[in-house]
Write a protein that holds these residues in place. Structure first.
Motif, mmCIF file in Angstrom:
data_model
loop_
_atom_site.group_PDB
_atom_site.id
_atom_site.type_symbol
_atom_site.label_atom_id
_atom_site.label_comp_id
_atom_site.label_asym_id
_atom_site.label_seq_id
_atom_site.Cartn_x
_atom_site.Cartn_y
_atom_site.Cartn_z
ATOM 1 N N HIS A 1 0.837 -1.202 0.000
ATOM 2 C CA HIS A 1 0.000 0.000 0.000
ATOM 3 C C HIS A 1 0.873 1.252 0.000
ATOM 4 N N ASP B 1 -6.057 -9.620 -2.513
ATOM 5 C CA ASP B 1 -6.497 -8.282 -2.113
ATOM 6 C C ASP B 1 -5.502 -7.220 -2.579
ATOM 7 N N GLU C 1 -5.911 -6.515 -6.269
ATOM 8 C CA GLU C 1 -7.112 -5.705 -6.479
ATOM 9 C C GLU C 1 -6.851 -4.238 -6.134
ATOM 10 N N HIS C 2 -6.176 -4.005 -5.017
ATOM 11 C CA HIS C 2 -5.866 -2.632 -4.607
ATOM 12 C C HIS C 2 -4.935 -1.954 -5.615
ATOM 13 N N LYS D 1 -6.599 -1.147 -8.925
ATOM 14 C CA LYS D 1 -7.535 -0.041 -8.771
ATOM 15 C C LYS D 1 -6.833 1.310 -8.915
ATOM 16 N N HIS D 2 -5.530 1.324 -8.598
ATOM 17 C CA HIS D 2 -4.745 2.552 -8.691
ATOM 18 C C HIS D 2 -3.821 2.557 -9.919
#
Length: 325
Positions: A14, A49, A52-53, A56-57
């Motif tokens: 992240h 996950d 996917e994150h 998305k960016h």
């Protein structure tokens, strides 16, 4: 040039995405990747996950499956490849010839990259991996000069990725067995170099002794910064002199030569450090993102802002600029 950034945990991934990574690379929590340390890496659910994150960016995710399968346990590595494809990984980074064959035959549409662990550094080797397994990018060992990389890029049909920041590896990457002599475990087979379980520090008067297994790697005076004990960065006595025979504790930093790497035809810059925390990731990725954005605008600041994160607060451009020749 694509900015490829490390993530040893979901939190680090992240952080890398937020700091401006184009790509984040990571590994499963097992021996299939060369950073198989306790507390690091991803479960299947965590990686799903994470992908996917990232997607998305607008960020890609690569899976490092870059150790060599152990005889009788090939299914662990095969499952890693299968699961990576099922999860939607954008590229799989591989080193082993048998595993490359499996990935190509089982998943012909998967994008395959050649790990630095394969130690492919010349035109003939890279052409072999491209023709036989459809490899589309090779991560080059940290032994080539800028001129050699430029010449190589003119002769091969695959993308090249080079290391930009982080720990140095002066051995033949993918062939180093030093750690296995001291601990019984190596990065090639077990995914660990100088595993933490074998690391010990001792106080000896005003000095600090670092040990790996039963071996003394270094003795630091009270005014010296204490480093992590890896054999290639140890001090040894030879010819009645003590010193760093292989490599001094220092970090690679190519900030000063980013335009030259682009001119040499490099497709991607790789930041080393999946074992690092999210604060380190944020700072390093952010600094390189800013540098690359300036270059895109025709500007370049050769001064690095990462010296405090370099090992021993010292940095080098390594073999890219061979000042000793």
């Amino acid at each position: 040039m694509e900015l490829v950034c490390p993530a040893g945990t979901p939190a680090s991934l992240h952080a890398a995405v937020a700091a401006g990574a184009d790509v984040v690379y990571c590994g499963f929590r097992d021996a299939t990747n060369a950073r198989n340390f306790p507390g690091l890496n991803f479960s299947r659910a965590e990686l799903r996950d994470a992908v996917e994150h990232a997607h998305k960016h607008g960020v890609h995710v690569y899976l490092a499956c870059n150790t060599y399968p152990q005889a009788g346990a090939e299914e662990i590595w095969h499952k890693a490849v299968d699961d990576a494809v099922a999860i939607g990984i954008d590229a799989i980074i591989l080193a082993d010839i048998g595993l490359l064959r499996y990935a190509r035959d089982r998943h012909p549409d998967a994008r395959l990259h050649l790990s630095v662990q394969a130690s492919a550094s010349n035109e003939e080797a890279i052409r072999f991996y491209h023709q036989e397994f459809g490899v589309r990018r090779v991560v080059l060992p940290r032994v080539l000069s800028l001129d050699e990389i430029r010449t190589l890029n003119q002769r091969i049909q695959v993308e090249t990725e080079v290391f930009a920041f982080g720990g140095m590896c002066v051995m033949a990457e993918g062939r180093c067995s030093l750690s296995s002599y001291a601990t019984g475990e190596s990065p090639n087979m077990n995914g660990v170099c100088s595993p933490a379980a074998h690391v010990h520090y001792e106080e000896r008067g005003d000095a600090t002794v670092s040990r790996l297994g039963n071996f003394t790697i270094n003795i630091y005076d009270s005014d010296e910064k204490v480093g992590y004990p890896t054999l290639c960065k140890g001090r040894f006595r030879a010819m009645d002199k003590s010193g760093y025979l292989f490599e001094e504790p220092t970090s690679l930093d190519v900030t000063a030569i980013l335009p030259e790497l682009a001119d040499a035809g490099v497709s991607a810059l790789k930041i080393e450090g999946r074992q690092r925390g999210k604060a380190y990731i944020s700072q390093v990725v952010g600094a390189f993102r800013a540098s690359l954005d300036k270059i895109a605008k025709g500007q370049h600041d050769a001064r690095s802002k990462l010296s405090t994160l370099s090992e021993g607060q010292s940095d080098t451009t390594g073999a890219y600029r061979r000042n000793w020749q």
